[in-house]
Design an enzyme around this catalytic site. Structure first.
Site, mmCIF file in Angstrom:
data_model
loop_
_atom_site.group_PDB
_atom_site.id
_atom_site.type_symbol
_atom_site.label_atom_id
_atom_site.label_comp_id
_atom_site.label_asym_id
_atom_site.label_seq_id
_atom_site.Cartn_x
_atom_site.Cartn_y
_atom_site.Cartn_z
ATOM 1 N N GLU A 165 0.798 -1.235 0.000
ATOM 2 C CA GLU A 165 0.000 0.000 0.000
ATOM 3 C C GLU A 165 0.833 1.290 0.000
ATOM 4 O OE1 GLU A 165 -2.766 -0.395 3.260
ATOM 5 O OE2 GLU A 165 -3.731 -2.142 2.379
ATOM 6 N N ASN B 150 2.149 -5.210 -3.162
ATOM 7 C CA ASN B 150 0.744 -5.530 -2.885
ATOM 8 C C ASN B 150 -0.058 -4.257 -2.609
ATOM 9 O OD1 ASN B 150 -1.184 -7.718 -2.245
ATOM 10 N ND2 ASN B 150 -1.134 -6.954 -0.151
ATOM 11 N N HIS C 297 -10.442 -6.285 -2.043
ATOM 12 C CA HIS C 297 -11.471 -6.086 -1.020
ATOM 13 C C HIS C 297 -12.616 -5.343 -1.707
ATOM 14 C CE1 HIS C 297 -9.004 -7.435 2.282
ATOM 15 N NE2 HIS C 297 -8.030 -6.605 1.951
ATOM 16 N N GLU D 206 -6.095 -10.812 -1.053
ATOM 17 C CA GLU D 206 -6.938 -10.566 0.133
ATOM 18 C C GLU D 206 -8.417 -10.522 -0.237
ATOM 19 O OE1 GLU D 206 -5.490 -7.157 2.360
ATOM 20 O OE2 GLU D 206 -3.401 -7.686 1.973
ATOM 21 N N ASP E 54 -12.147 -10.537 -0.565
ATOM 22 C CA ASP E 54 -13.429 -10.687 0.130
ATOM 23 C C ASP E 54 -14.421 -9.709 -0.488
ATOM 24 O OD1 ASP E 54 -12.680 -8.236 1.403
ATOM 25 O OD2 ASP E 54 -12.290 -9.185 3.330
HETATM 26 C C1 XIL Z 1 -6.253 -6.223 8.410
HETATM 27 C C2 XIL Z 1 -6.599 -7.413 9.309
HETATM 28 O O1 XIL Z 1 -7.516 -8.239 8.639
HETATM 29 C C3 XIL Z 1 -7.173 -6.931 10.621
HETATM 30 O O2 XIL Z 1 -7.335 -8.031 11.516
HETATM 31 C C4 XIL Z 1 -6.253 -5.889 11.247
HETATM 32 O O3 XIL Z 1 -6.845 -5.367 12.405
HETATM 33 C C5 XIL Z 1 -5.950 -4.767 10.266
HETATM 34 O O4 XIL Z 1 -5.425 -5.302 9.069
HETATM 35 N N1 XIL Z 1 -4.960 -4.573 3.747
HETATM 36 C C6 XIL Z 1 -3.962 -5.413 4.182
HETATM 37 C C7 XIL Z 1 -4.213 -6.288 5.362
HETATM 38 O O5 XIL Z 1 -2.908 -5.508 3.544
HETATM 39 O O6 XIL Z 1 -3.055 -6.542 6.099
HETATM 40 C C8 XIL Z 1 -5.294 -5.736 6.254
HETATM 41 O O7 XIL Z 1 -5.571 -6.709 7.276
HETATM 42 C C9 XIL Z 1 -6.528 -5.399 5.452
HETATM 43 C C10 XIL Z 1 -6.228 -4.369 4.403
#
Ligand code: XIL
Length: 332
Positions: free
Chosen positions: A144, A183, A219, A248, A250
């Site tokens: 990020e 990422n 996401h 990631e 979802d």
């Molecule tokens: C999130 C986790 O799922 C949570 O449990 C934590 O509190 C915060 O981070 N992008 C990412 C992940 O790269 O590491 C993040 O994970 C979600 C967004």
């Protein structure tokens, strides 16, 4: 039907499962992964479902800077080691997440001047990547680092110009066999952020900076992103010789107080999961489809996005949702 066959059929379908996702994914030479919470491994349903359905794991938080390196002289490898051990026991690939990020860093890092900060980053990468060398096959080296408009994000790390490239070089030194990813989120389709990432990784490839892939977090809400644009982005990245992985995935839905989504939304979600899996499978260099958890029982969504939940393919009782069937069908 003979009695034996009938019993076998009932055994199969009473649980609702046919061929596990991981077997289907193996046939496509793609990994199907999930983020894992080490505390949940003690739950038998959690551990069974995880081992049955997935061939890749990644610690959801346990390898982040703060949790794994809480003080300058202290490393806390225990929780992440537990996930790595589970992965090995069940013949799963393990992804590492993440070495350099602006969130979940340790407070002590924020007090360093640029020179000491660079030294701390080097030592951190060397130690963590070194600890997992031969066990973690892929790392999210930097997470990020761009704003949505494509400008570089100002963070604790960005006071050192060139820190992204430096992080990749140090990670490669610590484990030359690991494959290294940049990422990010909201960079799945064609937009200013994915353009900036494309530009950076093209430059890295050209100059021989050790990078092997780009992670697309995915996401999504049910609005999603145009699938043709996601494919166009995967195409331009893989045309550079890079791997692409969903890291990631979802898809959060509006939910009631009990965490339940509407049947209609669950169907929309299922279609989206199916389309995303199919898009990845079009590209031999799209090598992993990883979810940010697999059961709505353990997901960051409800704690992060008020009024949303139900983002994953298993419900809170480990029952497969329409999304599960859509993923399975896309991996047929
Ligand atoms: C999130 C986790 O799922 C949570 O449990 C934590 O509190 C915060 O981070 N992008 C990412 C992940 O790269 O590491 C993040 O994970 C979600 C967004």
């Amino acid at each position: 039907m003979s009695k034996i066959l009938l019993t076998a059929a009932l055994a199969c379908c009473a649980t609702g499962f046919g061929q596990p996702l991981r077997d289907r994914a193996d046939a496509h030479h793609v990994k199907i992964g999930t983020a894992v919470n080490p505390a949940a491994l003690a739950n038998e349903d959690y551990a069974k479902t995880l081992a049955r359905e997935f061939n890749q794991v990644e610690p959801e938080n346990a390898m982040k800077f703060g949790p794994i390196h809480p003080a300058a002289e202290t490393y806390n490898f225990g929780p992440a080691d537990q996930i790595v051990a589970f992965g090995r026991e069940h013949k799963m690939a393990v992804r590492g997440h993440t070495l350099v990020w602006h969130n979940q860093t340790a407070p002590w890092v924020r007090e360093l001047d640029p020179e000491h900060l660079a030294a701390a980053m080097h030592e951190h990468i060397k130690t963590v990547v070194g600890h997992y060398a031969g066990q973690v096959y892929a790392w999210d080296v930097v997470n990020e680092a761009f704003n949505d408009d494509g400008t570089p994000r100002k963070t604790v790390w960005s006071v050192n110009p060139g820190y992204i490239e430096q992080a990749f070089r140090w990670a490669h030194e610590a484990d030359p066999k690991a494959i290294l990813f940049y990422n990010d989120y909201s960079a799945e389709a064609m937009n200013p952020k994915s353009d900036a990432i494309y530009k950076m990784v093209s430059d890295f490839k050209q100059r021989g900076v050790p990078i092997n892939g780009v992670g697309l977090q995915v996401h999504f809400t049910k609005k999603g992103q145009p699938i043709e644009q996601i494919e166009a982005n995967i195409k331009r990245l893989t045309d550079l010789g890079l791997e692409v992985q969903y890291t990631e995935l979802d898809i959060r839905l509006p939910v009631d107080d009990q965490g339940a989504a509407s049947a209609e939304d669950l169907d929309i979600q299922a279609k989206m999961y199916g389309q995303l899996v199919a898009a990845c499978l079009k590209f031999p260099k799209c090598t992993a489809i990883q979810l940010w958890g697999f059961t709505d029982r353990y997901s960051w969504i409800r704690g992060t996005y008020r009024g949303f939940g139900a983002g994953l393919p298993f419900d809170a009782s480990y029952k497969p949702k329409p999304a599960y069937d859509a993923i399975a069908a896309a991996l047929k």
